[in-house]
Design a protein around this motif. Sequence first.
Motif, mmCIF file in Angstrom:
data_model
loop_
_atom_site.group_PDB
_atom_site.id
_atom_site.type_symbol
_atom_site.label_atom_id
_atom_site.label_comp_id
_atom_site.label_asym_id
_atom_site.label_seq_id
_atom_site.Cartn_x
_atom_site.Cartn_y
_atom_site.Cartn_z
ATOM 1 N N MET A 211 7.933 -6.265 -13.009
ATOM 2 C CA MET A 211 7.409 -6.194 -11.565
ATOM 3 C C MET A 211 6.990 -4.701 -11.446
ATOM 4 O O MET A 211 7.618 -3.739 -11.663
ATOM 5 N N VAL A 212 5.680 -4.389 -11.185
ATOM 6 C CA VAL A 212 5.039 -2.957 -11.003
ATOM 7 C C VAL A 212 4.714 -2.794 -9.545
ATOM 8 O O VAL A 212 4.192 -3.662 -8.724
ATOM 9 N N GLY A 213 5.100 -1.756 -8.995
ATOM 10 C CA GLY A 213 4.892 -1.236 -7.747
ATOM 11 C C GLY A 213 4.829 0.291 -7.446
ATOM 12 O O GLY A 213 5.678 1.001 -8.231
ATOM 13 N N ASP A 214 4.459 0.763 -6.309
ATOM 14 C CA ASP A 214 4.437 2.188 -6.088
ATOM 15 C C ASP A 214 5.656 2.274 -4.972
ATOM 16 O O ASP A 214 5.787 3.512 -4.724
ATOM 17 N N HIS A 215 6.355 1.595 -4.529
ATOM 18 C CA HIS A 215 7.281 1.652 -3.413
ATOM 19 C C HIS A 215 8.771 1.214 -3.921
ATOM 20 O O HIS A 215 8.680 0.174 -4.903
#
Length: 234
Positions: A168-172
């Motif tokens: 899972m890739v995210g900025d938050h």
Amino acid sequence: MLSRHALQAIAFDFDGTLADSRIDFTEMRAALHATVSRFMQPPSDSGMYILEWLETAESELAETSAPQAALLKQATLKTIEEIEVAAARRGQMFSGAVHMLQQLKSAGISTYIVTRNCRAGVLAMLPEAYSLCTGVFTRDDVTAVKPDPRHLTQALAVCGCPAQNALMVGDHPMDILMGKQAGAVTAGVTTGEGNHETLQQAGADYIADSLQELMQSIGPALAAAKQQPRKDRP
């Protein structure tokens, strides 16, 4: 961390991770307060995400009038979508994001977009989203949005990928927390709201300053995945 033979799927957050849609959340909150005020005295939104605050308002109004609560929900979602789509039309995909999705598709890696944004906002910036990705799961497509882990597990169910074999890739930090609760490996990118400290505190297994840097970090897992027999896409 990903083992060399574990990676089967990658799920990406959208805004701040794949794209800069330039949503002004201060403007959105002000507009939503005005919308809610047409129906009721707005509850406090201190420390709450926007969607969860709206759910609180709807629940309070439903105690006295279910029809009015339904109208409130319809009006607020319309307000959010209008702001998101307008912002998306001013925004742009991050450099290399589309090329990366093309490469992952060619390599047979199942890829997903998992976002709290609306479907129309995603498609305004990435019209080819459904052809590039195995699945697109916006708030319009699920019953529970992140940080609820069901947002991610519903996406992974499309290809039958166990969460421990997904990234899972995210900025938050919300993206990281959702991924961890679902049992996935997690990666934070500092291209949006999160920084190294907040993403590390959330428990990210990988942290990178760009998608390109992240792809290099997981290179061995990607190389191993490419050598595995390719499954037919759903």
